[in-house]
Design a protein around this motif. Sequence first.
Motif, PDB file in Angstrom:
ATOM      1  N   GLY A  42       0.846  -1.244   0.084  1.00 17.69           N
ATOM      2  CA  GLY A  42      -0.019  -0.108  -0.002  1.00 17.69           C
ATOM      3  C   GLY A  42       1.004   1.409   0.111  1.00 17.69           C
ATOM      4  N   PHE A  43       0.553   2.018  -0.403  1.00 15.58           N
ATOM      5  CA  PHE A  43       1.479   3.443  -0.737  1.00 15.58           C
ATOM      6  C   PHE A  43       0.539   4.755  -0.874  1.00 15.58           C
ATOM      7  CE2 PHE A  43       0.785   1.767  -5.117  1.00 15.58           C
ATOM      8  CZ  PHE A  43       0.554   3.002  -5.670  1.00 15.58           C
ATOM      9  N   PHE A  44       1.141   5.785  -0.840  1.00 15.53           N
ATOM     10  CA  PHE A  44       0.642   7.191  -1.049  1.00 15.53           C
ATOM     11  C   PHE A  44       1.879   7.874  -1.737  1.00 15.53           C
ATOM     12  CE2 PHE A  44       2.831   7.192   3.197  1.00 15.53           C
ATOM     13  CZ  PHE A  44       3.373   8.440   3.161  1.00 15.53           C
ATOM     14  N   GLY A  45       1.130   9.026  -2.467  1.00 18.25           N
ATOM     15  CA  GLY A  45       2.011  10.041  -3.153  1.00 18.25           C
ATOM     16  C   GLY A  45       1.258  11.284  -3.371  1.00 18.25           C
ATOM     17  N   ALA A  46       1.856  11.712  -4.529  1.00 13.14           N
ATOM     18  CA  ALA A  46       1.482  12.976  -5.293  1.00 13.14           C
ATOM     19  C   ALA A  46       2.114  13.260  -6.500  1.00 13.14           C
ATOM     20  CB  ALA A  46       1.746  14.262  -4.364  1.00 13.14           C
ATOM     21  N   ARG A  47       1.248  13.734  -7.284  1.00 17.63           N
ATOM     22  CA  ARG A  47       1.856  14.034  -8.565  1.00 17.63           C
ATOM     23  C   ARG A  47       1.583  15.861  -9.030  1.00 17.63           C
ATOM     24  NH1 ARG A  47      -0.885   9.344 -12.027  1.00 17.63           N
ATOM     25  NH2 ARG A  47       0.088   7.765 -11.214  1.00 17.63           N
ATOM     26  N   ILE A  48       2.548  16.591  -9.668  1.00 15.05           N
ATOM     27  CA  ILE A  48       2.400  17.897 -10.210  1.00 15.05           C
ATOM     28  C   ILE A  48       2.201  17.708 -11.606  1.00 15.05           C
ATOM     29  CG2 ILE A  48       4.719  18.465  -9.667  1.00 15.05           C
ATOM     30  CD1 ILE A  48       1.551  20.814  -9.521  1.00 15.05           C
ATOM     31  N   ALA A  49       1.448  18.274 -12.481  1.00 19.69           N
ATOM     32  CA  ALA A  49       1.313  18.016 -13.924  1.00 19.69           C
ATOM     33  C   ALA A  49       1.223  19.619 -14.487  1.00 19.69           C
ATOM     34  CB  ALA A  49      -0.070  17.216 -14.307  1.00 19.69           C
ATOM     35  N   ARG A  50       2.036  19.729 -15.530  1.00 22.84           N
ATOM     36  CA  ARG A  50       1.775  21.093 -16.462  1.00 22.84           C
ATOM     37  C   ARG A  50       0.935  20.799 -17.446  1.00 22.84           C
ATOM     38  NH1 ARG A  50       0.928  25.329 -18.317  1.00 22.84           N
ATOM     39  NH2 ARG A  50       2.441  27.081 -18.911  1.00 22.84           N
ATOM     40  N   ASN A  51      -0.162  21.394 -17.891  1.00 25.64           N
ATOM     41  CA  ASN A  51      -1.085  21.270 -18.624  1.00 25.64           C
ATOM     42  C   ASN A  51      -0.617  21.918 -20.004  1.00 25.64           C
ATOM     43  OD1 ASN A  51      -3.131  19.988 -17.215  1.00 25.64           O
ATOM     44  ND2 ASN A  51      -4.010  21.979 -16.323  1.00 25.64           N
ATOM     45  N   LEU A  52      -0.908  21.323 -21.041  1.00 24.11           N
ATOM     46  CA  LEU A  52      -0.444  21.559 -22.361  1.00 24.11           C
ATOM     47  C   LEU A  52      -1.406  21.655 -23.431  1.00 24.11           C
ATOM     48  CD1 LEU A  52       2.772  19.297 -22.320  1.00 24.11           C
ATOM     49  CD2 LEU A  52       2.766  21.877 -21.743  1.00 24.11           C
ATOM     50  N   ASP A  53      -1.218  22.481 -24.649  1.00 23.17           N
ATOM     51  CA  ASP A  53      -2.075  22.507 -25.551  1.00 23.17           C
ATOM     52  C   ASP A  53      -1.680  21.886 -26.621  1.00 23.17           C
ATOM     53  OD1 ASP A  53      -4.467  23.497 -24.602  1.00 23.17           O
ATOM     54  OD2 ASP A  53      -3.725  25.703 -25.145  1.00 23.17           O
ATOM     55  N   LEU A  54      -0.901  20.693 -26.662  1.00 17.50           N
ATOM     56  CA  LEU A  54      -0.537  20.061 -28.000  1.00 17.50           C
ATOM     57  C   LEU A  54      -1.361  19.048 -28.485  1.00 17.50           C
ATOM     58  CD1 LEU A  54       3.114  19.324 -26.964  1.00 17.50           C
ATOM     59  CD2 LEU A  54       2.347  21.205 -28.289  1.00 17.50           C
ATOM     60  N   PRO A  55      -1.705  18.621 -29.575  1.00 18.28           N
ATOM     61  CA  PRO A  55      -2.654  17.665 -30.161  1.00 18.28           C
ATOM     62  C   PRO A  55      -2.342  16.425 -29.696  1.00 18.28           C
ATOM     63  CG  PRO A  55      -1.979  18.925 -32.136  1.00 18.28           C
ATOM     64  CD  PRO A  55      -1.162  19.390 -30.785  1.00 18.28           C
ATOM     65  N   TRP A  56      -1.059  16.043 -29.466  1.00 18.35           N
ATOM     66  CA  TRP A  56      -0.678  14.627 -29.092  1.00 18.35           C
ATOM     67  C   TRP A  56      -0.478  14.532 -27.615  1.00 18.35           C
ATOM     68  CZ3 TRP A  56       4.250  14.463 -27.389  1.00 18.35           C
ATOM     69  CH2 TRP A  56       5.103  15.527 -27.764  1.00 18.35           C
ATOM     70  N   LEU A  57      -0.184  15.617 -26.885  1.00 19.25           N
ATOM     71  CA  LEU A  57       0.341  15.527 -25.591  1.00 19.25           C
ATOM     72  C   LEU A  57      -0.664  16.525 -24.463  1.00 19.25           C
ATOM     73  CD1 LEU A  57       2.067  14.446 -23.535  1.00 19.25           C
ATOM     74  CD2 LEU A  57       3.643  16.409 -24.107  1.00 19.25           C
ATOM     75  N   SER A  58      -1.447  16.184 -23.639  1.00 20.37           N
ATOM     76  CA  SER A  58      -1.991  17.073 -22.843  1.00 20.37           C
ATOM     77  C   SER A  58      -1.177  17.465 -21.597  1.00 20.37           C
ATOM     78  CB  SER A  58      -3.418  15.968 -22.219  1.00 20.37           C
ATOM     79  OG  SER A  58      -4.116  15.838 -23.254  1.00 20.37           O
ATOM     80  N   GLN A  59      -0.621  16.561 -20.928  1.00 18.68           N
ATOM     81  CA  GLN A  59       0.148  16.905 -19.717  1.00 18.68           C
ATOM     82  C   GLN A  59       1.651  16.232 -19.663  1.00 18.68           C
ATOM     83  OE1 GLN A  59      -2.320  15.166 -16.831  1.00 18.68           O
ATOM     84  NE2 GLN A  59      -3.579  17.255 -16.293  1.00 18.68           N
ATOM     85  N   ILE A  60       2.650  16.941 -18.846  1.00 14.64           N
ATOM     86  CA  ILE A  60       3.935  16.481 -18.591  1.00 14.64           C
ATOM     87  C   ILE A  60       3.590  16.518 -16.852  1.00 14.64           C
ATOM     88  CG2 ILE A  60       5.298  18.416 -19.131  1.00 14.64           C
ATOM     89  CD1 ILE A  60       7.272  16.735 -19.535  1.00 14.64           C
ATOM     90  N   GLU A  61       4.189  15.404 -16.304  1.00  9.09           N
ATOM     91  CA  GLU A  61       4.083  15.343 -14.844  1.00  9.09           C
ATOM     92  C   GLU A  61       5.000  14.435 -14.127  1.00  9.09           C
ATOM     93  OE1 GLU A  61       0.294  12.985 -13.601  1.00  9.09           O
ATOM     94  OE2 GLU A  61       1.227  11.247 -14.141  1.00  9.09           O
ATOM     95  N   LEU A  62       5.420  15.057 -13.035  1.00 12.31           N
ATOM     96  CA  LEU A  62       6.292  14.463 -11.907  1.00 12.31           C
ATOM     97  C   LEU A  62       5.718  13.726 -10.813  1.00 12.31           C
ATOM     98  CD1 LEU A  62       8.970  17.444 -11.888  1.00 12.31           C
ATOM     99  CD2 LEU A  62       9.242  15.013 -12.920  1.00 12.31           C
ATOM    100  N   GLY A  63       5.753  12.666 -10.465  1.00 15.25           N
ATOM    101  CA  GLY A  63       5.192  11.880  -9.484  1.00 15.25           C
ATOM    102  C   GLY A  63       6.326  11.189  -8.621  1.00 15.25           C
ATOM    103  N   ALA A  64       5.820  11.154  -7.204  1.00 11.92           N
ATOM    104  CA  ALA A  64       6.554  10.853  -6.182  1.00 11.92           C
ATOM    105  C   ALA A  64       5.603   9.823  -5.168  1.00 11.92           C
ATOM    106  CB  ALA A  64       7.005  11.583  -5.235  1.00 11.92           C
ATOM    107  N   GLU A  65       6.040   8.602  -5.101  1.00  8.00           N
ATOM    108  CA  GLU A  65       5.166   7.494  -4.085  1.00  8.00           C
ATOM    109  C   GLU A  65       6.099   7.006  -3.079  1.00  8.00           C
ATOM    110  OE1 GLU A  65       2.169   6.439  -7.999  1.00  8.00           O
ATOM    111  OE2 GLU A  65       3.753   5.049  -7.286  1.00  8.00           O
TER     112      GLU A  65
END
Length: 331
Positions: A42-65
């Motif tokens: 069992g784990f917990f964590g968080a992510r922070i994402a940058r929203n983008l306006d590209l046709p092929w990409l919506s977000q780039i995100e960093l995560g830690a768990e």
Amino acid sequence: MKKVAIALCAASLLFGASKYDYELTPLIGYGTPHKQGIKDEGFFGARIARNLDLPWLSQIELGAEFAPSVKYKDNGYDFGKKDKTNIFRGYLDLVKIWQINDTFGIYGLVGAGYQHFSHKSNDKVEKGGFAQAGLGLRFNLTERVALKLEARELIGFRHGKGKELYTLGLGFGLGERYEALPAPAAVIGDEDGDGVLDNVDRCPGTPKGHVVDEWGCEKVIRLDLGVLFAFDSTEITTAYAEKIKEVSDLLIANPDYTVILEGHTDSVGSDKYNQGLSERRAAAVAKVLMKNGVAANRISTVGYGKTQPIADNATKEGRAKNRRVDARFRK
């Protein structure tokens, strides 16, 4: 070249009809390792994402768990008091979101990261770099909050051992809100300015001022006076004066029109002589137009000699048809 300006807005909607600069997602999860000698985590964590306006990409995100006190399986090793380990994972993902409606969406992700075990029991423990891929569902609870359910597969780089991870998170929109712009309708222009839209125009590039038909092609009224001109003659017979009268009436009824008279000859004789003869034939027709009441400043003439035949100069009949004057109108 035809100028068809089409403006398209190809952005994936993240929060209904609105967007934000960033998305913060605290999460909890459950993991099922494969052949790693440890029990489910069992784990917990968080992510922070940058929203983008590209046709092929919506977000780039960093995560830690973080998974605390994960137990090792009893596989013959004597762990003593160290039969548990903490697991930390950090990763970077690329996310594409497909919004089905204002409330519901699906997303996919691919990424890579690193996981660390605080206590290594044996070689089955796969610490180090890993790749991952997953699918998820989004439910927009409010304009700024989305519930996220996700399943992903993690594969270690060293031995290919992996685990299945399942998470539940809440995404919070952060930063400036802005509306996603709808795609405007296509705007079809008229590049050559002839009054016919480019998607219909069959003759693009028509010079300005030329009279055109419904397809954007220049209208040409040919008097076709070849039969009126005997060989080496500029005389217009009265039998065909009526054709010239029709042109005169058209010009008088349409005072914003002007006319260019184009003279032609057959192929008999030198280029230089036929050039002059074609110019004199055009001038002869212009003289009749002026007698019929057309102002001289609305008439211009040009000669093409024998360069533009419309029939076979090898026959008597063909040569007769080539001794002509055409009329081209401009508005």
